[in-house]
Design an enzyme around this catalytic site. Structure first.
Site, short mmCIF file in Angstrom:
data_model
loop_
_atom_site.label_atom_id
_atom_site.label_comp_id
_atom_site.label_asym_id
_atom_site.label_seq_id
_atom_site.Cartn_x
_atom_site.Cartn_y
_atom_site.Cartn_z
CG ASP A 98 -1.69 -1.30 1.36
OD1 ASP A 98 -2.58 -1.53 0.54
OD2 ASP A 98 -1.35 -2.11 2.25
CE1 TYR A 148 2.73 -10.93 0.73
CE2 TYR A 148 1.87 -12.15 -1.14
CZ TYR A 148 2.07 -10.96 -0.49
OH TYR A 148 1.63 -9.79 -1.05
CD GLN A 190 8.96 2.07 -3.63
OE1 GLN A 190 8.93 3.29 -3.70
NE2 GLN A 190 7.86 1.33 -3.65
CD GLU A 200 -1.27 -2.75 -6.90
OE1 GLU A 200 -2.20 -3.30 -6.27
OE2 GLU A 200 -1.38 -1.62 -7.41
CG ASP A 201 5.83 -1.20 -6.17
OD1 ASP A 201 5.41 -0.49 -7.11
OD2 ASP A 201 6.98 -1.10 -5.73
O1 TRH Z 1 4.57 -6.14 0.54
P1 TRH Z 1 3.55 -6.66 -0.37
O2 TRH Z 1 3.08 -8.00 -0.12
O3 TRH Z 1 2.39 -5.68 -0.37
C1 TRH Z 1 1.05 -5.76 -0.57
C2 TRH Z 1 0.29 -5.56 0.68
O4 TRH Z 1 0.18 -6.80 1.33
C3 TRH Z 1 -1.06 -5.01 0.38
O5 TRH Z 1 -1.89 -4.94 1.49
C4 TRH Z 1 -1.68 -5.79 -0.70
O6 TRH Z 1 -2.87 -5.28 -0.98
C5 TRH Z 1 -0.80 -5.71 -1.92
O7 TRH Z 1 0.46 -6.28 -1.61
C6 TRH Z 1 -1.37 -6.38 -3.11
O8 TRH Z 1 4.13 -6.65 -1.89
P2 TRH Z 1 4.45 -5.47 -2.91
O9 TRH Z 1 3.20 -4.85 -3.40
O10 TRH Z 1 5.34 -6.04 -3.89
O11 TRH Z 1 5.24 -4.39 -2.06
C7 TRH Z 1 6.55 -4.58 -1.61
C8 TRH Z 1 7.31 -3.27 -1.68
O12 TRH Z 1 8.54 -3.40 -0.97
C9 TRH Z 1 7.65 -2.86 -3.09
O13 TRH Z 1 7.43 -1.47 -3.25
C10 TRH Z 1 9.14 -3.15 -3.20
C11 TRH Z 1 9.57 -2.88 -1.79
N1 TRH Z 1 10.85 -3.43 -1.37
C12 TRH Z 1 11.88 -2.56 -1.01
O14 TRH Z 1 11.70 -1.34 -1.08
N2 TRH Z 1 13.06 -3.06 -0.61
C13 TRH Z 1 13.32 -4.39 -0.53
O15 TRH Z 1 14.43 -4.79 -0.14
C14 TRH Z 1 12.25 -5.28 -0.91
C15 TRH Z 1 12.50 -6.76 -0.85
C16 TRH Z 1 11.03 -4.77 -1.31
#
Ligand code: TRH
Length: 398
Positions: free
Chosen positions: A26, A203, A265, A283-284
């Protein structure tokens, strides 16, 4: 007072409201969007976030104890309770509520009072499903106030809002120094070309045990890069270790694994560029893996009643449909197995490596044709804002 066609155009003020449900997605999406609107569109962005600790993981400049601060040209407000709307009630030109979070009531009431009504956007979660194109940019009038909320749907197909992509991302990817990255981030030289480098951001996942065994018995070396997080415990167990924290290394058979610290990030993409195949989630990171132009495997965010499975298949329909049948089926089998349906077969998946690499590059081009989300959003509110201006007497323009 200035006239409508006075130049230069006034800077657009934008407030983004972000409620962190869990993990980093998010705030990850909102932070990326905020930075891009500020840096590439010159908007004055204020980001309201209810969880500054999660934010700090993505941006070390964030001080979780401060109510208001600035980072990367964005003003950040700690949204400390649902009714809080900043130290002073200022209503922006563009108001983005991320993922259906509820705006403070006092803020909505003030939006309705504002001479020039703001463009109000509800930014939805990304879904590759077809229905998204029909609902993208649909208006929803407020039941009580003279306000209209517009639904903005990110997506992977035409007529959706697209996904976020920074202007300089491809340039940075092409300039990436692989050898320097390995030394700096992992502390070892880059592996030889007969190794397969796998990044694993996931996960908890019961399929990992089988994959670890397959990688250990692989005919050529497999190097696993694991950012510290929810899968780390399973990796530790797989190697018979008490934990697998940043800096740890373990090996068995053909497999060598390195645990990495969580980085800010903007440094995350380099992990994807350094690897041959990326396991991503949520998502991201799912979006970043597509821009990395490498084969990838998606651990989709699990929802009640398996509501996420049609979304997984919808993404496969976009990404894997450009592959020949056998490769497409094997990608689908592997993605399903990684998401709980079936048993993963690494050799079956990875024998299509060359096709998957070519497809990854083609798919990034197809996706880019949808346009990037920040630019699509800016373009859609531009029409909305000028309509609001036209509705108002000139004396109300600032
Ligand atoms: O962390 P996520 O699982 O996030 C989510 C949330 O669970 C949310 O509630 C849900 O609705 C959504 O997913 C679909 O996965 P995501 O989206 O990939 O986000 C992880 C973020 O962390 C992404 O911006 C990349 C960042 N990141 C870093 O900045 N540094 C790191 O070392 C790593 C491994 C990730």
């Amino acid at each position: 007072m200035s006239m409508i066609n006075a130049s230069p155009a006034p800077e657009i003020a934008c407030d983004i409201f972000c409620e962190v449900i869990d993990n980093f997605g998010d705030i990850g999406v909102c932070w990326r969007l905020a930075r891009q609107l500020a840096a590439e569109h010159g908007w004055q962005v204020r980001l309201f976030v209810d969880d500054l600790k999660a934010f700090h993981a993505l941006c070390r400049d964030i001080d979780a104890g401060r109510p208001r601060q600035e980072a990367a040209g964005v003003v950040i407000e700690h949204w400390h309770e649902p009714s809080h709307a900043g130290e002073t009630l200022e209503i922006a030109d563009v108001v983005i509520e991320a993922f259906g979070c509820e705006l403070p009531h006092v803020y909505v009431a003030a939006m309705a009072e504002r001479g020039r009504r703001p463009a109000w956007i509800n930014l939805e979660y990304l879904s590759a499903e077809d229905w998204v194109a029909d609902f993208h940019l649909r208006p929803s009038p407020h039941p009580r106030y003279p306000l209209v909320k517009t639904f903005f749907f990110p997506g992977l197909g035409p007529k959706t809002g697209g996904v976020l992509k920074e202007r300089d991302l491809d340039r940075d990817r092409l300039a990436f120094d692989r050898d320097a990255w390995w030394q700096e981030r992992v502390g070892v030289p880059a592996p030889s070309t007969d190794s397969t480098v796998v990044s694993l951001f996931s996960y908890e996942n019961p399929a990992i045990d089988k994959l670890l065994a397959q990688w250990q018995n692989a005919p050529s070396p497999v190097v696993l890069l694991v950012p510290e997080g929810r899968i780390s415990g399973a990796i530790a167990r797989g190697f018979g270790l008490p934990h697998f924290a940043a800096g740890a290394t373990a090996g068995r058979g053909s497999l060598r694994a390195h645990a990495l610290g969580f980085v800010e990030q903007p440094r995350f993409d380099a992990l994807l560029w350094a690897s041959d195949v990326n396991f991503v989630r949520g998502e991201d990171s799912f979006v970043r893996a597509q821009w990395a132009q490498k084969p990838f495997v998606w651990h989709i965010y699990p929802q009640a009643d398996d509501a996420h499975l049609p979304k997984l298949d919808a993404a496969l329909a976009h990404y894997a449909d450009g592959l020949p049948d056998t490769a497409r089926d094997s990608v689908a089998r592997f993605w399903h197995a990684w998401n709980g349906a079936g048993s993963p077969d690494w050799a079956d998946f990875w024998r299509h490596r060359t096709l998957l690499e070519a497809r990854a590059a083609d798919w990034a081009l197809e996706l880019a044709a949808v346009g990037n989300l920040a630019a699509n959003l800016a373009a859609s509110v531009a029409g909305n804002l000028s309509a609001n201006v036209a509705d108002q007497p000139k004396t109300q323009l600032k």
